[in-house]
Design an enzyme around this catalytic site. Structure first.
Site, PDB file in Angstrom:
ATOM      1  N   THR A  69      39.708  45.754  40.172  1.00 24.55           N
ATOM      2  CA  THR A  69      38.633  45.314  39.285  1.00 24.55           C
ATOM      3  C   THR A  69      38.353  46.350  38.211  1.00 24.55           C
ATOM      4  O   THR A  69      37.929  46.016  37.104  1.00 24.55           O
ATOM      5  CB  THR A  69      37.354  45.028  40.098  1.00 24.55           C
ATOM      6  OG1 THR A  69      37.636  44.014  41.082  1.00 24.55           O
ATOM      7  CG2 THR A  69      36.220  44.556  39.215  1.00 24.55           C
ATOM      8  N   TYR A 156      44.162  48.937  52.097  1.00 17.05           N
ATOM      9  CA  TYR A 156      43.868  47.834  51.183  1.00 17.05           C
ATOM     10  C   TYR A 156      45.034  46.865  51.270  1.00 17.05           C
ATOM     11  O   TYR A 156      46.078  47.066  50.644  1.00 17.05           O
ATOM     12  CB  TYR A 156      43.691  48.379  49.765  1.00 17.05           C
ATOM     13  CG  TYR A 156      43.212  47.401  48.711  1.00 17.05           C
ATOM     14  CD1 TYR A 156      42.927  46.072  48.995  1.00 17.05           C
ATOM     15  CD2 TYR A 156      43.044  47.815  47.387  1.00 17.05           C
ATOM     16  CE1 TYR A 156      42.488  45.197  48.016  1.00 17.05           C
ATOM     17  CE2 TYR A 156      42.606  46.957  46.402  1.00 17.05           C
ATOM     18  CZ  TYR A 156      42.335  45.653  46.714  1.00 17.05           C
ATOM     19  OH  TYR A 156      41.902  44.780  45.724  1.00 17.05           O
ATOM     20  N   LYS A 184      40.101  47.136  53.576  1.00 17.48           N
ATOM     21  CA  LYS A 184      39.656  46.070  52.682  1.00 17.48           C
ATOM     22  C   LYS A 184      40.616  44.912  52.905  1.00 17.48           C
ATOM     23  O   LYS A 184      41.796  44.973  52.571  1.00 17.48           O
ATOM     24  CB  LYS A 184      39.666  46.507  51.224  1.00 17.48           C
ATOM     25  CG  LYS A 184      39.211  45.401  50.269  1.00 17.48           C
ATOM     26  CD  LYS A 184      39.183  45.838  48.815  1.00 17.48           C
ATOM     27  CE  LYS A 184      38.742  44.668  47.939  1.00 17.48           C
ATOM     28  NZ  LYS A 184      38.725  45.022  46.503  1.00 17.48           N
ATOM     29  N   ILE A 224      33.848  44.778  50.139  1.00 12.11           N
ATOM     30  CA  ILE A 224      34.083  45.444  48.859  1.00 12.11           C
ATOM     31  C   ILE A 224      34.293  44.318  47.858  1.00 12.11           C
ATOM     32  O   ILE A 224      35.320  43.637  47.888  1.00 12.11           O
ATOM     33  CB  ILE A 224      35.297  46.382  48.910  1.00 12.11           C
ATOM     34  CG1 ILE A 224      35.056  47.496  49.929  1.00 12.11           C
ATOM     35  CG2 ILE A 224      35.582  46.967  47.534  1.00 12.11           C
ATOM     36  CD1 ILE A 224      36.257  48.434  50.120  1.00 12.11           C
TER      37      ILE A 224
END
Length: 316
Positions: A69, A156, A184, A224
Site C-alpha cells: 500500500t 507476509y 499477515k 494489517i
C-alpha cells in the site's frame, strides 16, 4: 516436510539469539506514501507525517511503512529509509513495522540491518518475488532473515503479488523460529488460517480487509489493513466488540464497512485509497507510474461509500 529440512531448521533455532516478544495484536494500518504533484513525484514528507500522526492519535495499534500500500516497489532503497525515518520522527518506534521485500539476498539483509538499527517493532517480509522458490527455498530464505534480524520478523503470505504460496507446513515450520512471531495472512486459505490460530505458535493478522471479521471471530490477533485509514474508530470498535463477545454489534459495524472495503480494491491498491485520502486529508492524489490514479467513476464510488459511513448514527 523432509527430515533434512527439519534438521536444518532446528540448527537455526538453536543458534539464534532470542528477540524480545512483542504483541502485534490490534488494528495496524498499511500506510500509504504521499507524493507531491510534480514531475518527479517526490515523497511528500509533511503529508506523510501528518497522516501518520493522525492515525496514531486515533488509536490504531501501529503503522506498516513501505508495504505494498505504501508503493514500496516504486521507492528506492534510500527513499524507503527516508520514509521510515520521517514516520519515526512523529510515531514511537514500537508502533512501526517496516516492509521488506526483494529477491537479492545480500541486498535484503543489508536493508534488514539498516531497519534493525532503528529499533522498530518488527519487519514484514514477503517471500522473494518473481523467482518462485520451492517451499524449501522459502524456509531457507526466512531462516536467513530471522537469524540475522535484530527485530521480530512477521511473515507476509501474499501469493498473488509474489507468485508463490507459503504452504501451511512451511508456515508452521517457520513459526517455530523464536524470531518469527506473526503473519499477515493474505493466502486465501481458511483451513490454513484456522489451523495457524489453533496452533497458537504465531499471531495471525488478517491481511485481506474483508476477512477481518472472520479472522477476529476465529481468534486471530488483529489485522494489517489499508481501509483502516478511513474511519479507524469503526475498526477499533469492531475489534473491541468481538473481544467482548458482542458479535451482533461487531457484525453491524462490519457490514457498514464492507462496501468501502470492497470498493477500495476494485482498482489496483492504493489508487482508490489515495483518491479518498486526497479528499479528506491534506495530501495529493498522486501515484508513481506505472500505477495510475483511480478512475473518476471509482473516485465517486469511494467517496459515496465513505459519506454513507459519515451519515451513520453513532454505533455503540
Amino acid at each position: 516436510m523432509s527430515s533434512s529440512i527439519s534438521s536444518s531448521s532446528n540448527t537455526h533455532i538453536e543458534s539464534v539469539h532470542q528477540i524480545r516478544r512483542i504483541d502485534f495484536s490490534g488494528i495496524w494500518v498499511a500506510l500509504v506514501t504521499p507524493f507531491c504533484a510534480s514531475a518527479e513525484a517526490e515523497v511528500d514528507f509533511p503529508a506523510l507525517q501528518a497522516l501518520a500522526s493522525k492515525l496514531i492519535a486515533e488509536g490504531v495499534a501501529g503503522l506498516v511503512v513501505c508495504g505494498s500500500t505504501g508503493e514500496a516497489a516504486a521507492l528506492s532503497a534510500e527513499e524507503q529509509l527516508q520514509v521510515l525515518d520521517a514516520v519515526l520522527a512523529v510515531v514511537p518506534a514500537h508502533q512501526i513495522i517496516m516492509g521488506l521485500s526483494g529477491n537479492h539476498m545480500g541486498q535484503v539483509l543489508h536493508r534488514l540491518a539498516q531497519t534493525g538499527q532503528r529499533g522498530v517493532a518488527g519487519v514484514l517480509v514477503t517471500p522473494p518475488y518473481y523467482i518462485r522458490p520451492s517451499q524449501a527455498g522459502i524456509l531457507h530464505y526466512f531462516h536467513e532473515i530471522a537469524d540475522a534480524s535484530a527485530i521480530p520478523v512477521l511473515l507476509y503470505n501474499i501469493p498473488y503479488r509474489t507468485g508463490v504460496n507459503m504452504e501451511l507446513a512451511t508456515i508452521q515450520e517457520l513459526a517455530r523460529h523464536p524470531n518469527i512471531v506473526a503473519i499477515k495472512d493474505c493466502g486465501g486459505n481458511l483451513q490454513a488460517t484456522m489451523q495457524l490460530i489453533m496452533d497458537g505458535d504465531i499471531q495471525v493478522l488478517a491481511g485481506e480487509d474483508h476477512q477481518l471479521f472472520t479472522t477476529l471471530c476465529l481468534g486471530g490477533a488483529g489485522g494489517i489493513l489499508a481501509s483502516a485509514h478511513l474511519r479507524p474508530d469503526l475498526f477499533l470498535r469492531l475489534q473491541a466488540h468481538i473481544r467482548a463477545g458482542q458479535l451482533e454489534q461487531a457484525r453491524a459495524i462490519f457490514y457498514h464497512l464492507l462496501p468501502l472495503m470492497q470498493s477500495l480494491f476494485e482498482e489496483p491498491n492504493p489508487a482508490p485509497l489515495k483518491a479518498a485520502l486526497a479528499s479528506i486529508h491534506s495530501m495529493q492524489d498522486v501515484l508513481r507510474g506505472p500505477m495510475l490514479s483511480a478512475s473518476s467513476a471509482m473516485q465517486e464510488k469511494i467517496l459515496q461509500a465513505y459519506a454513507r459511513l459519515q451519515d451513520l448514527e453513532p454505533i455503540s
